[in-house]
Design a protein around this motif. Structure first.
Motif, PDB file in Angstrom:
ATOM      1  N   ALA A 163       0.908  -1.255   0.077  1.00 50.97           N
ATOM      2  CA  ALA A 163      -0.099   0.020  -0.176  1.00 50.97           C
ATOM      3  C   ALA A 163       0.878   1.257  -0.172  1.00 50.97           C
ATOM      4  CB  ALA A 163      -0.742  -0.017   1.173  1.00 50.97           C
ATOM      5  N   THR A 164       0.329   2.395  -0.551  1.00 55.73           N
ATOM      6  CA  THR A 164       0.947   3.759  -0.402  1.00 55.73           C
ATOM      7  C   THR A 164      -0.127   4.493  -0.219  1.00 55.73           C
ATOM      8  OG1 THR A 164       0.499   3.583  -2.911  1.00 55.73           O
ATOM      9  CG2 THR A 164       2.732   3.219  -2.510  1.00 55.73           C
ATOM     10  N   PRO A 165      -0.341   4.764   1.294  1.00 59.51           N
ATOM     11  CA  PRO A 165      -1.377   5.646   1.742  1.00 59.51           C
ATOM     12  C   PRO A 165      -1.270   6.878   1.299  1.00 59.51           C
ATOM     13  CG  PRO A 165      -0.381   4.139   3.281  1.00 59.51           C
ATOM     14  CD  PRO A 165       0.485   4.052   2.110  1.00 59.51           C
ATOM     15  N   ASP A 166      -2.292   7.877   1.096  1.00 62.27           N
ATOM     16  CA  ASP A 166      -2.436   9.092   1.105  1.00 62.27           C
ATOM     17  C   ASP A 166      -2.516   9.716   2.301  1.00 62.27           C
ATOM     18  OD1 ASP A 166      -2.792  11.688   0.610  1.00 62.27           O
ATOM     19  OD2 ASP A 166      -4.627  11.376  -0.740  1.00 62.27           O
ATOM     20  N   TYR A 167      -1.988  10.511   3.028  1.00 63.08           N
ATOM     21  CA  TYR A 167      -2.115  10.940   4.584  1.00 63.08           C
ATOM     22  C   TYR A 167      -2.496  12.187   4.489  1.00 63.08           C
ATOM     23  CZ  TYR A 167       0.798   6.864   5.754  1.00 63.08           C
ATOM     24  OH  TYR A 167       1.228   5.617   5.872  1.00 63.08           O
ATOM     25  N   THR A 168      -3.579  12.572   3.429  1.00 58.42           N
ATOM     26  CA  THR A 168      -4.190  13.804   3.668  1.00 58.42           C
ATOM     27  C   THR A 168      -5.503  13.847   4.574  1.00 58.42           C
ATOM     28  OG1 THR A 168      -4.026  14.269   1.268  1.00 58.42           O
ATOM     29  CG2 THR A 168      -5.650  15.439   2.203  1.00 58.42           C
ATOM     30  N   GLY A 169      -5.307  14.791   5.585  1.00 59.74           N
ATOM     31  CA  GLY A 169      -6.524  14.997   6.356  1.00 59.74           C
ATOM     32  C   GLY A 169      -7.705  15.163   6.306  1.00 59.74           C
ATOM     33  N   ASP A 170      -8.827  14.741   6.910  1.00 58.52           N
ATOM     34  CA  ASP A 170     -10.200  15.080   6.809  1.00 58.52           C
ATOM     35  C   ASP A 170     -10.601  16.347   7.367  1.00 58.52           C
ATOM     36  OD1 ASP A 170     -10.417  14.586   9.455  1.00 58.52           O
ATOM     37  OD2 ASP A 170     -11.656  12.748   9.075  1.00 58.52           O
ATOM     38  N   GLU A 171     -11.952  16.535   7.176  1.00 54.64           N
ATOM     39  CA  GLU A 171     -12.320  17.847   7.663  1.00 54.64           C
ATOM     40  C   GLU A 171     -12.042  18.172   9.088  1.00 54.64           C
ATOM     41  OE1 GLU A 171     -14.133  15.448   6.378  1.00 54.64           O
ATOM     42  OE2 GLU A 171     -14.875  16.423   4.450  1.00 54.64           O
ATOM     43  N   CYS A 172     -11.658  17.050   9.828  1.00 54.81           N
ATOM     44  CA  CYS A 172     -11.353  17.537  11.381  1.00 54.81           C
ATOM     45  C   CYS A 172      -9.708  17.379  11.644  1.00 54.81           C
ATOM     46  CB  CYS A 172     -11.978  16.386  12.163  1.00 54.81           C
ATOM     47  SG  CYS A 172     -13.966  16.288  12.580  1.00 54.81           S
ATOM     48  N   GLY A 173      -9.247  17.099  10.531  1.00 55.39           N
ATOM     49  CA  GLY A 173      -7.801  17.166  10.589  1.00 55.39           C
ATOM     50  C   GLY A 173      -7.147  15.740  11.075  1.00 55.39           C
ATOM     51  N   VAL A 174      -8.208  14.693  10.947  1.00 56.46           N
ATOM     52  CA  VAL A 174      -7.843  13.140  11.395  1.00 56.46           C
ATOM     53  C   VAL A 174      -7.009  12.765  10.013  1.00 56.46           C
ATOM     54  CG1 VAL A 174      -8.515  11.059  12.053  1.00 56.46           C
ATOM     55  CG2 VAL A 174      -9.513  12.994  13.222  1.00 56.46           C
ATOM     56  N   VAL A 175      -5.893  12.225  10.340  1.00 60.32           N
ATOM     57  CA  VAL A 175      -5.247  11.559   9.213  1.00 60.32           C
ATOM     58  C   VAL A 175      -5.134   9.772   9.324  1.00 60.32           C
ATOM     59  CG1 VAL A 175      -2.875  11.112   8.189  1.00 60.32           C
ATOM     60  CG2 VAL A 175      -3.600  13.343   8.902  1.00 60.32           C
ATOM     61  N   GLN A 176      -6.202   9.273   8.771  1.00 61.70           N
ATOM     62  CA  GLN A 176      -6.389   7.873   9.032  1.00 61.70           C
ATOM     63  C   GLN A 176      -7.076   7.094   7.650  1.00 61.70           C
ATOM     64  OE1 GLN A 176      -8.715   6.623  12.531  1.00 61.70           O
ATOM     65  NE2 GLN A 176      -9.570   5.041  11.454  1.00 61.70           N
ATOM     66  N   PRO A 177      -6.042   7.026   6.589  1.00 54.22           N
ATOM     67  CA  PRO A 177      -6.850   6.733   5.418  1.00 54.22           C
ATOM     68  C   PRO A 177      -6.911   5.061   5.424  1.00 54.22           C
ATOM     69  CG  PRO A 177      -4.163   7.162   4.885  1.00 54.22           C
ATOM     70  CD  PRO A 177      -4.596   7.466   6.303  1.00 54.22           C
ATOM     71  N   ASP A 178      -7.768   4.482   4.774  1.00 56.11           N
ATOM     72  CA  ASP A 178      -8.193   2.979   4.808  1.00 56.11           C
ATOM     73  C   ASP A 178      -7.488   2.701   3.479  1.00 56.11           C
ATOM     74  OD1 ASP A 178      -9.476   3.225   7.076  1.00 56.11           O
ATOM     75  OD2 ASP A 178     -11.452   2.589   6.207  1.00 56.11           O
ATOM     76  N   VAL A 179      -6.597   1.428   3.651  1.00 60.97           N
ATOM     77  CA  VAL A 179      -5.835   0.912   2.469  1.00 60.97           C
ATOM     78  C   VAL A 179      -5.954  -0.512   2.683  1.00 60.97           C
ATOM     79  CG1 VAL A 179      -3.696   0.697   1.219  1.00 60.97           C
ATOM     80  CG2 VAL A 179      -4.274   2.872   2.922  1.00 60.97           C
ATOM     81  N   ARG A 180      -6.633  -1.177   1.524  1.00 53.15           N
ATOM     82  CA  ARG A 180      -6.826  -2.393   1.386  1.00 53.15           C
ATOM     83  C   ARG A 180      -5.640  -3.027   0.680  1.00 53.15           C
ATOM     84  NH1 ARG A 180     -11.671  -3.677   2.901  1.00 53.15           N
ATOM     85  NH2 ARG A 180     -13.236  -2.212   2.188  1.00 53.15           N
ATOM     86  N   LEU A 181      -5.210  -4.058   1.415  1.00 53.11           N
ATOM     87  CA  LEU A 181      -4.169  -4.936   0.937  1.00 53.11           C
ATOM     88  C   LEU A 181      -4.456  -6.005  -0.358  1.00 53.11           C
ATOM     89  CD1 LEU A 181      -2.519  -5.677   4.191  1.00 53.11           C
ATOM     90  CD2 LEU A 181      -1.749  -4.068   2.757  1.00 53.11           C
TER      91      LEU A 181
END
Length: 181
Positions: A163-181
């Motif tokens: 996986a190569t996650p995109d660590y862009t934060g959401d509207e709340c600033g939470v950085v937690q991308p879901d990535v399928r293996l």
């Protein structure tokens, strides 16, 4: 007369000094409460709800990480072999599931799954379980640019992917991308 004036002044001065700590304490408490409410963002709605039906941002800091979703959940008690390569770091480790317990409904409240698990892994963490008590994801340690995870047990592969996650934060600033293996 001058003796009486000094007595009056000292009483007045002592009254001021007795009230001053209470006033200062009240001011400090008020500023702290206002600051905490402002800093935690309590009362600021989000356009995308996180963990809540009301649409509020969480008031708890969640460290940046990726959530790695396995294609096949770990649903059996036992020890699983895990191989992790994250950026320039790699490890071989295990995840041991000691018991599996599904979440339950108690009226309007849903309990968390009661699954018990342990891991020797340092680059990934066991943090959450699916409602049925199975382990279907891991959290990364930090924010690796690229991560490869392989999970197996007795020759059966439960997940093997990069996986190569995109660590862009959401509207709340939470950085937690879901990535399928």
């Amino acid at each position: 007369m001058s003796g009486q004036k000094s007595v009056r002044r000292s009483r007045r001065d002592s009254t001021v000094w007795a009230i001053a700590p209470v006033a200062i304490l009240g001011l400090v408490v008020g500023v702290c409460v206002f600051g905490a409410v402002w800093w935690l963002g309590v009362g600021e709605p989000s356009s995308r709800p996180i963990g809540s039906d009301q649409g509020w941002c969480p008031a708890v800091y969640i460290p940046p990480h990726a959530r790695l979703v396995l294609p096949k959940a770990l649903q059996t008690v036992g020890t699983y072999e895990v191989s992790v390569n994250a950026d320039a770091k790699s490890e071989l480790c295990t995840v041991s599931i000691k018991s599996i317990g599904a979440s339950k409904r108690l009226g309007d409240v849903k309990t968390a799954p009661s699954t018990q698990a342990a891991t020797s892994c340092k680059l990934i963490h066991v943090v959450e379980f699916a409602d049925d008590g199975s382990l279907d994801s891991f959290w990364t340690e930090g924010t690796p640019r690229s991560i490869h995870v392989r999970v197996s047990r007795d020759g059966e592969v439960y997940g093997d992917g990069t996986a190569t996650p995109d660590y862009t934060g959401d509207e709340c600033g939470v950085v937690q991308p879901d990535v399928r293996l």
